[in-house]
Motif scaffolding. Structure first.
Motif, short mmCIF file in Angstrom:
data_model
loop_
_atom_site.label_atom_id
_atom_site.label_comp_id
_atom_site.label_asym_id
_atom_site.label_seq_id
_atom_site.Cartn_x
_atom_site.Cartn_y
_atom_site.Cartn_z
N TYR A 176 7.67 0.76 -27.84
CA TYR A 176 8.41 0.86 -29.09
C TYR A 176 9.87 0.49 -28.83
O TYR A 176 10.62 1.28 -28.24
CB TYR A 176 8.27 2.29 -29.62
CG TYR A 176 8.97 2.61 -30.92
CD1 TYR A 176 9.53 1.63 -31.73
CD2 TYR A 176 9.06 3.94 -31.37
CE1 TYR A 176 10.16 1.94 -32.93
CE2 TYR A 176 9.68 4.26 -32.56
CZ TYR A 176 10.24 3.27 -33.33
OH TYR A 176 10.86 3.59 -34.51
N HIS A 221 7.11 -1.37 -37.82
CA HIS A 221 7.09 0.10 -37.75
C HIS A 221 7.73 0.59 -39.05
O HIS A 221 8.83 1.15 -39.06
CB HIS A 221 7.89 0.57 -36.53
CG HIS A 221 7.76 2.03 -36.23
ND1 HIS A 221 7.37 2.52 -35.01
CD2 HIS A 221 7.95 3.13 -37.00
CE1 HIS A 221 7.36 3.84 -35.02
NE2 HIS A 221 7.71 4.23 -36.23
N THR A 231 1.96 3.86 -36.82
CA THR A 231 3.07 4.08 -35.89
C THR A 231 3.56 5.53 -35.88
O THR A 231 4.17 5.97 -34.92
CB THR A 231 4.23 3.14 -36.24
OG1 THR A 231 4.48 3.20 -37.66
CG2 THR A 231 3.89 1.71 -35.87
#
Length: 624
Positions: free
Chosen positions: A151, A496, A554
Motif C-alpha cells: 500500500y 484505494h 482495501t
C-alpha cells in the motif's frame, strides 16, 4: 502517533461512515501513457489484514548504541542492520492463523502500508530519503513468508510526517476553491492537507514520486521469489476532490465550495471542453449559450439565490447538475432478522416516481438512538429534475411498513426554476394513494428536500463535474505508470477509494470520484467497504453496472458483530463476485501481548468493543 497505522486510517474510516457530519494534466505527456493490463492474481481470495507495524516498528528510532537491545525483543527485531517488521507481522497474524501453511478457504497474507512522506528526514534546509526506513520495509517483504498487498500511502490525511508542514507552506501544493487556497482543515483533531492534483508540476507530487521510486528501486533488488510475494499494489489511498470544513462539509449544506479553481485547472477545463465538443458552436447548442470561445467559459462558481451572476452558467450548488436527493431515515422493528427492509415510496404531484429501501447506513442515527440497535435505517432516492417543467411541485413521502399499507411521513413543496427566476406556478395534482397518517409508533425523519426550496439546472455543471472526475483519474493513472515502469509491471495495481454513494447524507458530486471507480483502464478497482456496503445489496448492484471483472476490498468492516458462519457467507459472496483480497485493520501483537499504541477505532481486536470488532476478530479466527 505515526502514519497510516492508526491516526490517518481512523480518520479516513470515520470520514467514510459519518452520516452527518485537466489543468496541467491536459497537454502533459503522462496523461496518455499506458502499460499493459495487469494479470489476475492466482489462487483464492486472500485475507490481507493491515497490521499496525509502521509506527511500532519501521518508524522506530535506532537503539542506543551504549545499551544494545535485549535479545529477541521487539526493538531488537525492528532495528539494527537486519531490522524489519517481519517478526511483528507474523506474531500478529499467528493469532488468527497459526501458520502461513494452514489450510483455509481464505489464505492469510497481509497489507503493508508505506506512508510515502514518512520516508523523508530533514538534512539541513532540505529533505532526503531515509534509506534505513526503506530498507526496513523491503526486509519486511523479504523476511515474511506470507503474500502481501503493498500500500503506497499518501493522501490528504496527515501521516504525521515532518515534511508535511514544509510542503503545506507552499500554496502551489494546495487545492483552490473559487475563493482561493483551501485552508488546512482537521478531522478528529488531526490535520487534513488539501494537496492539489490539478497538475503534477508541484512539490507534493515530486516528493511522492521521489519516495515511491526510491522504495521501488530498493524493492526491485529482491530476488524473484520475494518479489512474487507482492500480490498487488494499492495506489495513494483516498484520492478525491476536497471542500472546506472537511469534518462537517460532506453533505448538502451551503455555501457550496469545491476544488479546483486554480489557473492550471481552469485551463485544463477549457481543453477538456474542446476535446469533448470540437468547436464552440457545438457547446453552445448543447448549453443554449452564446460563448464566443472556449476560453470565455468559466467554471460554475456562484449561487444564483444569494449572489449576482453575469451569466446563468455561473450558477452551481449541490443540485445544479440536475439531481435532487430525497433522503431521510426510518426505523421499523423487525421480528425476523431475515425480514425484508421497510420501503419508502415517493410521489410527485400525486404520481409515483419510485421507491427505495430504508436500509442504508446511518451511524449518526444509531449514535443518537442506540436503542435501535441497527445503523441501517437510512434511505435515499435521487430525482432527476433536468426535464421537469418549471413550477411548484409537491413531493409526498410514505413508509410502507407492511405490503400495501402506506403511512404518510410528510409533504414538501419544491420549486423547479427557470433561468429567468420567474415565479413558479403550482403544478396540477393527482389523487394520492390510500394511506394513513403517522402515529407515535413511527420513528422516521425526512432530511431533504427542505420545504419551499428551489432548484436550478445548469447544463454546464455536469461537464464541470465530469472534468473534475477526470482529474482524479488522471492523477491515479500517473502513479500507476510509475509503478508499471518498475519490476512490478506485471503485478496488479488497485485504487484505494471510498464510495460516497453508499452514504445517503453525502453529496457525492463534491468528491468527483465516480470516474475513478468505474473506468480506470489498467488499474483494478480497490474499494473500502463499511457497514451495509460489506454485506448489503447496494454495492453488488452498483458493481454489476460496471465493467470490472475483479476488485480488492482495501478496507473492510461490517460495523456490527458477525458469527464465523455469517462472516464466511459475506466473504464467500465477495469471492464469488471477483474479489481478490480483503483487508482489515489489526492491532500489533508481540509475544502474545498487544503492543502499546493508540488503538485504531476500527481494528478487529479482542480488546476493541466498538462496532462488534472483538466478535469479528473471533469470527476471523474461526475461519482457520
Amino acid at each position: 502517533m505515526h502514519a497510516i497505522s492508526h491516526k490517518a486510517t481512523t480518520l479516513a474510516i470515520a470520514a467514510a461512515i459519518c452520516g452527518v457530519v485537466i489543468a496541467g494534466i491536459a497537454g502533459a505527456a503522462w496523461f496518455h501513457q499506458r502499460v499493459p493490463p495487469s494479470t489476475k492474481p492466482p489462487g483464492p481470495m486472500m485475507l490481507a489484514p493491515m497490521v499496525g507495524a509502521i509506527d511500532t516498528c519501521i518508524l522506530r528510532p535506532e537503539a542506543n548504541a551504549t545499551e544494545p537491545p535485549v535479545s529477541d525483543s521487539l526493538e531488537q527485531r525492528c532495528t539494527g542492520p537486519q531490522g524489519s517488521a517481519a517478526a511483528l507481522v507474523e506474531a500478529t497474524l499467528t493469532q488468527l492463523q497459526p501458520s502461513p501453511h494452514t489450510r483455509s478457504p481464505f489464505p492469510m497474507g497481509y497489507t503493508l502500508p508505506v506512508p510515502l512522506l514518512q520516508l523523508f528526514r530533514a538534512q539541513g534546509a532540505d529533505w532526503v530519503i531515509d534509506a534505513e526506513r526503506i530498507r526496513r520495509v523491503v526486509r519486511t517483504v523479504r523476511d515474511t513468508e506470507r503474500p502481501l498487498i503493498l500500500y503506497l500511502f499518501s493522501t490528504h490525511f496527515s501521516a504525521q510526517a515532518p515534511i508535511e508542514e514544509a510542503l503545506a507552506r507552499n500554496p502551489d501544493n494546495l487545492a483552490k476553491t473559487r475563493d482561493g487556497q483551501l485552508p488546512i482543515s482537521s478531522y478528529y483533531g488531526e490535520p487534513v492537507y488539501p494537496w492539489t492534483f490539478a497538475t503534477t508540476q508541484t512539490d507534493i507530487t515530486a516528493r511522492r514520486l521521489q519516495a515511491g521510486q526510491a522504495l521501488l528501486e530498493e524493492l526491485c533488488k529482491l530476488p524473484s521469489h520475494d518479489l512474487s510475494k507482492v500480490r498487488g499494489v494499492t495506489l495513494l489511498g483516498e484520492l478525491h476532490h476536497l471542500f472546506p470544513n472537511f469534518e462537517g462539509g460532506m453533505g448538502f449544506n451551503p455555501p457550496y465550495r469545491v476544488t479546483d479553481y486554480s489557473p492550471s485547472s481552469i485551463e485544463g477545463f477549457h481543453k477538456y471542453l474542446k476535446t469533448q465538443f470540437g468547436n464552440i458552436d457545438q457547446l453552445n447548442r448543447v448549453l443554449g449559450a452564446q460563448f464566443a470561445s472556449f476560453e470565455d467559459v468559466q467554471p460554475p462558481s456562484r449561487d444564483i439565490r444569494v449572489e449576482p451572476l453575469t451569466s446563468y452558467f455561473e450558477h452551481v450548488d449541490s443540485y445544479a447538475h440536475g439531481s435532487l436527493p430525497i433522503t431521510g431515515w426510518a426505523f421499523v422493528p423487525q421480528r425476523d432478522a431475515a425480514a425484508s427492509p421497510a420501503w419508502i415510496h415517493v410521489y410527485r404531484n400525486g404520481i409515483f416516481i419510485g421507491k427505495t429501501a430504508a436500509n442504508k447506513g446511518r451511524q449518526d442515527v444509531l449514535d443518537a438512538k442506540p436503542e435501535f440497535g441497527n445503523a441501517n435505517t437510512g434511505w435515499r432516492l435521487d430525482m432527476d429534475f433536468r426535464r421537469l417543467p418549471t413550477g411548484l411541485h409537491r413531493i409526498d413521502i410514505f413508509l410502507e411498513r407492511a405490503p400495501d399499507q402506506l403511512i404518510a411521513l410528510g409533504t414538501r413543496q419544491i420549486a423547479i426554476m427557470d433561468r429567468g427566476q420567474k415565479t413558479p406556478a403550482p403544478m396540477p395534482q393527482h389523487p394520492l394513494p390510500d394511506h394513513v397518517p403517522a402515529d407515535d409508533s413511527v420513528q422516521a425523519y425526512i432530511d431533504t428536500p427542505a420545504d419551499r426550496s428551489s432548484y436550478y439546472y445548469n447544463p454546464l455543471v455536469p461537464l464541470w463535474h465530469a472534468f473534475r472526475g477526470q482529474q482524479v483519474l488522471a492523477y491515479l493513472r500517473f502513479f500507476d505508470d510509475v509503478v508499471g515502469q518498475s519490476c512490478l509491471t506485471k503485478t496488479p495495481r488497485y485504487t484505494h477509494q471510498i464510495i460516497p454513494f453508499a452514504n445517503p447524507s453525502w453529496d457525492a458530486q463534491k468528491f468527483a470520484i465516480d470516474a475513478s471507480l468505474r473506468n480506470t483502464t489498467n488499474i483494478r478497482l480497490g474499494v473500502s467497504l463499511y457497514g451495509d456496503a460489506t454485506y448489503g445489496p447496494d454495492f453488488p448492484a452498483w458493481y454489476n453496472t460496471t465493467t470490472h471483472r475483479g476488485y480488492g476490498v482495501t478496507e473492510f468492516h461490517p460495523l456490527k458483530a458477525l458469527s464465523t458462519a455469517e462472516l464466511k457467507k459475506v466473504l464467500d459472496q465477495h469471492a464469488q463476485r471477483g474479489a481478490e483480497f480483503v483487508s482489515f485493520f489489526l492491532e500489533p501483537y508481540w509475544q502474545g501481548k498487544r503492543v502499546p499504541r493508540d488503538q485504531n477505532l476500527f481494528s478487529l481486536d479482542p480488546q476493541n468493543t466498538k462496532f462488534g470488532s472483538s466478535e469479528l476478530y473471533e469470527a476471523v479466527q474461526g475461519l482457520h
